[in-house]
Scaffold this motif. Sequence first.
Motif, PDB file in Angstrom:
ATOM      1  N   LEU A 222       0.841  -1.191   0.000  1.00 55.30           N
ATOM      2  CA  LEU A 222       0.000   0.000   0.000  1.00 55.30           C
ATOM      3  C   LEU A 222       0.876   1.239   0.000  1.00 55.30           C
ATOM      4  O   LEU A 222       2.027   1.209   0.454  1.00 55.30           O
ATOM      5  N   GLU A 223       0.345   2.326  -0.516  1.00 56.77           N
ATOM      6  CA  GLU A 223       1.054   3.599  -0.457  1.00 56.77           C
ATOM      7  C   GLU A 223       0.061   4.723  -0.237  1.00 56.77           C
ATOM      8  O   GLU A 223      -1.106   4.633  -0.623  1.00 56.77           O
ATOM      9  N   VAL A 224       0.538   5.775   0.404  1.00 56.31           N
ATOM     10  CA  VAL A 224      -0.278   6.957   0.681  1.00 56.31           C
ATOM     11  C   VAL A 224       0.204   8.090  -0.214  1.00 56.31           C
ATOM     12  O   VAL A 224       1.395   8.414  -0.232  1.00 56.31           O
ATOM     13  N   ARG A 225      -0.718   8.684  -0.968  1.00 55.04           N
ATOM     14  CA  ARG A 225      -0.401   9.771  -1.885  1.00 55.04           C
ATOM     15  C   ARG A 225      -1.329  10.939  -1.611  1.00 55.04           C
ATOM     16  O   ARG A 225      -2.263  10.830  -0.807  1.00 55.04           O
ATOM     17  N   TYR A 226      -1.088  12.049  -2.279  1.00 48.32           N
ATOM     18  CA  TYR A 226      -2.028  13.146  -2.198  1.00 48.32           C
ATOM     19  C   TYR A 226      -3.375  12.705  -2.765  1.00 48.32           C
ATOM     20  O   TYR A 226      -3.422  11.931  -3.725  1.00 48.32           O
ATOM     21  N   PRO A 227      -4.494  13.146  -2.188  1.00 47.79           N
ATOM     22  CA  PRO A 227      -5.806  12.783  -2.742  1.00 47.79           C
ATOM     23  C   PRO A 227      -5.898  13.154  -4.218  1.00 47.79           C
ATOM     24  O   PRO A 227      -5.624  14.288  -4.606  1.00 47.79           O
ATOM     25  N   GLY A 228      -6.237  12.185  -5.032  1.00 47.57           N
ATOM     26  CA  GLY A 228      -6.369  12.420  -6.465  1.00 47.57           C
ATOM     27  C   GLY A 228      -5.095  12.244  -7.253  1.00 47.57           C
ATOM     28  O   GLY A 228      -5.138  12.262  -8.493  1.00 47.57           O
ATOM     29  N   ALA A 229      -3.962  12.049  -6.597  1.00 50.70           N
ATOM     30  CA  ALA A 229      -2.695  11.943  -7.327  1.00 50.70           C
ATOM     31  C   ALA A 229      -2.686  10.754  -8.278  1.00 50.70           C
ATOM     32  O   ALA A 229      -2.075  10.806  -9.348  1.00 50.70           O
ATOM     33  N   ARG A 230      -3.385   9.682  -7.918  1.00 44.00           N
ATOM     34  CA  ARG A 230      -3.451   8.498  -8.783  1.00 44.00           C
ATOM     35  C   ARG A 230      -4.108   8.823 -10.120  1.00 44.00           C
ATOM     36  O   ARG A 230      -3.834   8.163 -11.129  1.00 44.00           O
ATOM     37  N   LEU A 231      -4.935   9.861 -10.150  1.00 47.89           N
ATOM     38  CA  LEU A 231      -5.636  10.215 -11.381  1.00 47.89           C
ATOM     39  C   LEU A 231      -4.695  10.796 -12.431  1.00 47.89           C
ATOM     40  O   LEU A 231      -5.096  10.959 -13.584  1.00 47.89           O
ATOM     41  N   GLY A 232      -3.485  11.102 -12.045  1.00 46.79           N
ATOM     42  CA  GLY A 232      -2.513  11.587 -13.014  1.00 46.79           C
ATOM     43  C   GLY A 232      -1.736  10.486 -13.702  1.00 46.79           C
ATOM     44  O   GLY A 232      -0.976  10.745 -14.638  1.00 46.79           O
ATOM     45  N   ASP A 233      -1.927   9.235 -13.256  1.00 42.05           N
ATOM     46  CA  ASP A 233      -1.200   8.107 -13.852  1.00 42.05           C
ATOM     47  C   ASP A 233      -1.793   7.746 -15.206  1.00 42.05           C
ATOM     48  O   ASP A 233      -3.009   7.851 -15.417  1.00 42.05           O
ATOM     49  N   ASP A 234      -0.941   7.275 -16.101  1.00 37.64           N
ATOM     50  CA  ASP A 234      -1.407   6.966 -17.454  1.00 37.64           C
ATOM     51  C   ASP A 234      -1.917   5.543 -17.616  1.00 37.64           C
ATOM     52  O   ASP A 234      -2.303   5.139 -18.717  1.00 37.64           O
ATOM     53  N   ASP A 235      -1.923   4.746 -16.533  1.00 40.00           N
ATOM     54  CA  ASP A 235      -2.403   3.374 -16.633  1.00 40.00           C
ATOM     55  C   ASP A 235      -3.782   3.182 -16.002  1.00 40.00           C
ATOM     56  O   ASP A 235      -4.252   2.051 -15.860  1.00 40.00           O
ATOM     57  N   LEU A 236      -4.444   4.270 -15.630  1.00 37.30           N
ATOM     58  CA  LEU A 236      -5.758   4.152 -15.003  1.00 37.30           C
ATOM     59  C   LEU A 236      -6.853   3.985 -16.049  1.00 37.30           C
ATOM     60  O   LEU A 236      -7.663   3.056 -15.993  1.00 37.30           O
ATOM     61  N   ILE A 237      -6.904   4.896 -17.014  1.00 39.13           N
ATOM     62  CA  ILE A 237      -7.837   4.776 -18.132  1.00 39.13           C
ATOM     63  C   ILE A 237      -7.021   4.333 -19.335  1.00 39.13           C
ATOM     64  O   ILE A 237      -6.200   5.087 -19.858  1.00 39.13           O
ATOM     65  N   THR A 238      -7.251   3.114 -19.769  1.00 41.55           N
ATOM     66  CA  THR A 238      -6.393   2.512 -20.784  1.00 41.55           C
ATOM     67  C   THR A 238      -7.007   2.479 -22.174  1.00 41.55           C
ATOM     68  O   THR A 238      -6.290   2.280 -23.147  1.00 41.55           O
ATOM     69  N   ASP A 239      -8.319   2.641 -22.290  1.00 42.56           N
ATOM     70  CA  ASP A 239      -8.955   2.613 -23.607  1.00 42.56           C
ATOM     71  C   ASP A 239     -10.293   3.335 -23.558  1.00 42.56           C
ATOM     72  O   ASP A 239     -10.707   3.842 -22.509  1.00 42.56           O
TER      73      ASP A 239
END
Length: 467
Positions: free
Chosen positions: A251-268
């Motif tokens: 597990l990791e703790v990030r800023y709220p919403g930071a995961r939304l900047g990753d390019d592997d979340l929405i793939t198609d």
Amino acid sequence: MSRCSALARRTGIAGVVAVLTLAVTAGGVAASNVAIGLSGQSDGTPIPIWLSLVTGGGVIATSMLLTMLVTDRTVVERFHTNAVGFSNDRLETVGSLVFGTIGIATLVFVVVVGLVGPQIGSFSATVLLTFVGGRALLTIIAYTVGNPWRALNPWRHIAAFVPNGYATYPPWLGSWPAVGTLLVLIWLEVVTPLTSSPRTLVAVILAYSVFTIGGAIVFTPQTWFQKGDPISVWFRLYGAVAPIQRTEAGLEVRYPGARLGDDDLITDGSVLAFVLVLIWELTYSGFIVTGPGVRTVETLVGIGFPPQLVYLGLLLGGFALFWKGYWLAAARTRNRTETHLSRGSLAIRFGSPLLAIAAGYHFAHYAGFSLSLWPSLVDTMVSPLNPPENPTQYLLTSWFSYVELTGILVGHLLAVWLTHVVSFELFSGKRQAVRSQYPFIIVMVVLAVVNLYLVAVPPMDPVYVPN
């Protein structure tokens, strides 16, 4: 866009056949603003509607201008990359066992109580646990803390003990089955008495159980619950907004919403479509319980259209307009930036920030709903077969509408910042990065004004809805 349309056409028949067997589940996917959900809404804001709209739109537009002043890439990247990780394999194993047991026990409880317990929605632990516990509270936990569904999912745990993997999941299928299922679930919740008939709810829960366990057995649990199961996709995407994220290392703790900047979340395009449905289903469920929505339905039914067809047409037609508008924004961004990136790539990459808006809308619609009905949930859970004659409900004060408005604005403000983060990751030039944001910000402002209006006006009972 043409590729996404082709995928939709190729999977349309399979999606329709699948979703017609489903309705809602113990995790709850359909909007609960209808029926029991109305008791959790406020009576509109105590300030003029026009002032709410002007203020909300102005706040978002101003935040956009202020955000664009932040052009230091170090600051932008720090928000995206800063994280604190920790791993404990033993704790994760124990947690999965404990939560998995809770999930399976809850599924059994929902089915049994729904069959032999009271058959009035507001007195049924089955109905309240599904909509208040799953649809509202569990989703709020997913985007404010972290996604608990992977550990709780009873169907995943059941499927893991059954031989599976008899077929390869077709790559072209993507998450289109989940998109189609979610749209049908929203419609079925409106036109059928799922929130007032526990046995009807149990019937579709059992049908869903057969469907999703079958999908997991055919394609393996890992693949099916990652792509094809709508509830798992629902919680996975909402959970991406949360500060606690699950990784391969733990597990990791990030800023709220930071995961939304990753390019592997929405793939198609199929995952993007699911994100747009998350936003549209909340807008739709808010629209049909307002004066304009009720009058629209009454007018169309008066012309001669069946009510069920009217609600389906509004759902699909509104989503089609939203889909088209978003892709026009992507095309406009490509023209403004003169980039080599395709319109599809831009649409997919800028889609993740919309999840912050979806979370804000969900909070606005269901925070009051949860506060109002959670005492009833507790009362019925304590005595599920013989609940109190008058389960406790809290009445919301008029000022709570400010909390709802705040949820919408916070979601939009976070989305504006994340759009800024994504643009600086995509484009090397600062001016090009800033210019790429304008069309998507316009879409956000329009969404904000519409949903601020829906929250601000007093709700009405939807027409032609079974009790």
